[in-house]
Motif scaffolding. Sequence first.
Motif, PDB file in Angstrom:
ATOM      1  N   PRO A  42       6.317  -8.384  39.424  1.00 35.26           N
ATOM      2  CA  PRO A  42       6.765  -9.202  38.290  1.00 35.26           C
ATOM      3  C   PRO A  42       7.707 -10.342  38.664  1.00 35.26           C
ATOM      4  O   PRO A  42       7.528 -11.476  38.221  1.00 35.26           O
ATOM      5  N   SER A  43       8.714 -10.057  39.497  1.00 31.42           N
ATOM      6  CA  SER A  43       9.675 -11.110  39.848  1.00 31.42           C
ATOM      7  C   SER A  43       8.999 -12.206  40.670  1.00 31.42           C
ATOM      8  O   SER A  43       9.242 -13.396  40.463  1.00 31.42           O
ATOM      9  N   ALA A  44       8.114 -11.814  41.596  1.00 37.00           N
ATOM     10  CA  ALA A  44       7.418 -12.799  42.424  1.00 37.00           C
ATOM     11  C   ALA A  44       6.428 -13.603  41.586  1.00 37.00           C
ATOM     12  O   ALA A  44       6.234 -14.802  41.822  1.00 37.00           O
ATOM     13  N   PHE A  45       5.810 -12.966  40.612  1.00 36.28           N
ATOM     14  CA  PHE A  45       4.880 -13.679  39.735  1.00 36.28           C
ATOM     15  C   PHE A  45       5.608 -14.779  38.965  1.00 36.28           C
ATOM     16  O   PHE A  45       5.109 -15.908  38.852  1.00 36.28           O
ATOM     17  N   MET A  46       6.795 -14.450  38.447  1.00 37.32           N
ATOM     18  CA  MET A  46       7.551 -15.454  37.706  1.00 37.32           C
ATOM     19  C   MET A  46       7.966 -16.607  38.605  1.00 37.32           C
ATOM     20  O   MET A  46       7.823 -17.779  38.240  1.00 37.32           O
ATOM     21  N   VAL A  47       8.450 -16.287  39.784  1.00 37.26           N
ATOM     22  CA  VAL A  47       8.863 -17.341  40.717  1.00 37.26           C
ATOM     23  C   VAL A  47       7.661 -18.190  41.117  1.00 37.26           C
ATOM     24  O   VAL A  47       7.754 -19.422  41.214  1.00 37.26           O
ATOM     25  N   MET A  48       6.517 -17.551  41.334  1.00 39.73           N
ATOM     26  CA  MET A  48       5.316 -18.292  41.696  1.00 39.73           C
ATOM     27  C   MET A  48       4.939 -19.288  40.607  1.00 39.73           C
ATOM     28  O   MET A  48       4.700 -20.472  40.886  1.00 39.73           O
ATOM     29  N   ASP A  49       4.883 -18.820  39.374  1.00 40.18           N
ATOM     30  CA  ASP A  49       4.516 -19.717  38.276  1.00 40.18           C
ATOM     31  C   ASP A  49       5.508 -20.864  38.135  1.00 40.18           C
ATOM     32  O   ASP A  49       5.120 -22.020  37.951  1.00 40.18           O
ATOM     33  N   TRP A  50       6.785 -20.550  38.199  1.00 38.63           N
ATOM     34  CA  TRP A  50       7.807 -21.600  38.069  1.00 38.63           C
ATOM     35  C   TRP A  50       7.725 -22.583  39.237  1.00 38.63           C
ATOM     36  O   TRP A  50       7.919 -23.780  39.059  1.00 38.63           O
ATOM     37  N   THR A  51       7.448 -22.060  40.419  1.00 40.46           N
ATOM     38  CA  THR A  51       7.336 -22.933  41.595  1.00 40.46           C
ATOM     39  C   THR A  51       6.211 -23.942  41.413  1.00 40.46           C
ATOM     40  O   THR A  51       6.386 -25.149  41.643  1.00 40.46           O
ATOM     41  N   TYR A  52       5.059 -23.457  40.983  1.00 41.63           N
ATOM     42  CA  TYR A  52       3.915 -24.360  40.814  1.00 41.63           C
ATOM     43  C   TYR A  52       4.193 -25.432  39.766  1.00 41.63           C
ATOM     44  O   TYR A  52       3.892 -26.608  39.981  1.00 41.63           O
ATOM     45  N   HIS A 100      -2.695 -40.645  54.530  1.00 48.34           N
ATOM     46  CA  HIS A 100      -1.561 -41.238  53.821  1.00 48.34           C
ATOM     47  C   HIS A 100      -0.419 -40.223  53.761  1.00 48.34           C
ATOM     48  O   HIS A 100      -0.639 -39.033  53.511  1.00 48.34           O
ATOM     49  N   PRO A 101       0.834 -40.645  53.985  1.00 52.36           N
ATOM     50  CA  PRO A 101       1.961 -39.706  53.964  1.00 52.36           C
ATOM     51  C   PRO A 101       2.173 -39.002  52.636  1.00 52.36           C
ATOM     52  O   PRO A 101       2.820 -37.942  52.593  1.00 52.36           O
ATOM     53  N   ALA A 102       1.640 -39.534  51.558  1.00 49.60           N
ATOM     54  CA  ALA A 102       1.805 -38.870  50.255  1.00 49.60           C
ATOM     55  C   ALA A 102       1.241 -37.458  50.280  1.00 49.60           C
ATOM     56  O   ALA A 102       1.790 -36.545  49.656  1.00 49.60           O
ATOM     57  N   TYR A 103       0.154 -37.263  51.017  1.00 51.76           N
ATOM     58  CA  TYR A 103      -0.443 -35.932  51.081  1.00 51.76           C
ATOM     59  C   TYR A 103       0.427 -34.955  51.857  1.00 51.76           C
ATOM     60  O   TYR A 103       0.442 -33.754  51.555  1.00 51.76           O
ATOM     61  N   PHE A 104       1.144 -35.450  52.849  1.00 48.38           N
ATOM     62  CA  PHE A 104       2.048 -34.570  53.584  1.00 48.38           C
ATOM     63  C   PHE A 104       3.201 -34.123  52.679  1.00 48.38           C
ATOM     64  O   PHE A 104       3.664 -32.980  52.762  1.00 48.38           O
ATOM     65  N   TRP A 105       3.666 -35.037  51.830  1.00 47.99           N
ATOM     66  CA  TRP A 105       4.691 -34.661  50.861  1.00 47.99           C
ATOM     67  C   TRP A 105       4.146 -33.628  49.870  1.00 47.99           C
ATOM     68  O   TRP A 105       4.819 -32.641  49.547  1.00 47.99           O
ATOM     69  N   GLY A 106       2.933 -33.849  49.375  1.00 45.18           N
ATOM     70  CA  GLY A 106       2.351 -32.927  48.409  1.00 45.18           C
ATOM     71  C   GLY A 106       2.093 -31.552  48.993  1.00 45.18           C
ATOM     72  O   GLY A 106       2.533 -30.531  48.444  1.00 45.18           O
ATOM     73  N   LEU A 107       1.396 -31.516  50.125  1.00 50.17           N
ATOM     74  CA  LEU A 107       1.091 -30.232  50.756  1.00 50.17           C
ATOM     75  C   LEU A 107       2.361 -29.581  51.277  1.00 50.17           C
ATOM     76  O   LEU A 107       2.525 -28.354  51.187  1.00 50.17           O
ATOM     77  N   GLY A 108       3.280 -30.385  51.788  1.00 50.69           N
ATOM     78  CA  GLY A 108       4.540 -29.835  52.287  1.00 50.69           C
ATOM     79  C   GLY A 108       5.357 -29.206  51.180  1.00 50.69           C
ATOM     80  O   GLY A 108       5.963 -28.138  51.369  1.00 50.69           O
ATOM     81  N   ALA A 109       5.380 -29.837  50.008  1.00 53.75           N
ATOM     82  CA  ALA A 109       6.170 -29.317  48.891  1.00 53.75           C
ATOM     83  C   ALA A 109       5.647 -27.964  48.424  1.00 53.75           C
ATOM     84  O   ALA A 109       6.430 -27.019  48.214  1.00 53.75           O
ATOM     85  N   ILE A 110       4.339 -27.841  48.274  1.00 52.06           N
ATOM     86  CA  ILE A 110       3.810 -26.568  47.798  1.00 52.06           C
ATOM     87  C   ILE A 110       3.875 -25.506  48.887  1.00 52.06           C
ATOM     88  O   ILE A 110       4.057 -24.319  48.605  1.00 52.06           O
ATOM     89  N   THR A 111       3.766 -25.910  50.149  1.00 54.20           N
ATOM     90  CA  THR A 111       3.897 -24.943  51.246  1.00 54.20           C
ATOM     91  C   THR A 111       5.309 -24.364  51.276  1.00 54.20           C
ATOM     92  O   THR A 111       5.500 -23.143  51.404  1.00 54.20           O
ATOM     93  N   LEU A 112       6.305 -25.226  51.146  1.00 53.88           N
ATOM     94  CA  LEU A 112       7.690 -24.756  51.100  1.00 53.88           C
ATOM     95  C   LEU A 112       7.906 -23.864  49.888  1.00 53.88           C
ATOM     96  O   LEU A 112       8.574 -22.819  49.975  1.00 53.88           O
ATOM     97  N   GLY A 113       7.338 -24.262  48.759  1.00 54.58           N
ATOM     98  CA  GLY A 113       7.499 -23.456  47.550  1.00 54.58           C
ATOM     99  C   GLY A 113       6.925 -22.065  47.713  1.00 54.58           C
ATOM    100  O   GLY A 113       7.568 -21.071  47.342  1.00 54.58           O
ATOM    101  N   VAL A 114       5.731 -21.963  48.279  1.00 54.62           N
ATOM    102  CA  VAL A 114       5.111 -20.657  48.480  1.00 54.62           C
ATOM    103  C   VAL A 114       5.920 -19.821  49.471  1.00 54.62           C
ATOM    104  O   VAL A 114       6.090 -18.609  49.292  1.00 54.62           O
TER     105      VAL A 114
END
Length: 240
Positions: free
Chosen positions: A118-128, A205-219
């Motif tokens: 439950p706690s990880a599910f909430m953090v996952m949803d909020w992260t996304y 393009h560096p924008a994709y590194f920011w996008g993929l990097g952000a979600i990778t860090l979040g996960v």
Amino acid sequence: MATVAESGRPHPVARERNFFFWIALAIAATTVAGFSFQFAMGRSSLASPWWVHLHGVTFMGWMAIWVFQNYLVWSGRVNLHRRVGPIAAVYVAWMIAIGISATMLAAANHRIPPFFEPSAFMVMDWTYVLVFAGLTWSAVRLRAKSDWHRRLMLSGAIVVMAPGLARLLPLPLLGGWIYWGVWAGLAVYFAIAMAWDIATRRSIHPAYFWGLGAITLGVALIRPIASSPPLLALTARLTG
């Protein structure tokens, strides 16, 4: 020297507009397919609480807005695209409110799938939802730079697709890798976008590194944050 028209190939601007429109359709189709599959399997129904429907309509509404915005650019109606932009930017704030509250209601009403903590599910949803909002608002801020704007908007859409994509994956079989399994599914779409850049721009393009990097860090932070005393206390309070 032959021009682009003489060579029979579309203009580079037209090619890029085509790509972003068609990948928008693919992401929307994936999202719809995920929820439709669960409905067809009997795991979702119209008997769900009102807030579940509100959450679904809100996030599918964003997907419709994003596809429409890509359609406007694809069809050359850029002025209308710019007028719709501020509405979409404000809409993101509504999505944050609905996303966070719906996740808390899911915990309080014991509607979290049993294969999630439950706690990880909430953090996952909020992260996304927060990563999505950050990428989308960054794209709005950089709207004068179309190369950044398009790619950050696409990155945000890939992230917000996660709930729909996850419903197509065998999550119960992934065990402790469940969060990274969803990440891997999203990474496929980032890889497609990056491959397009390599084919048309000769570099990513560096924008994709920011996008993929952000979600990778979040996960990567889901479990550490979920196991922290404040989150465990909040989860206990919500679940009773």
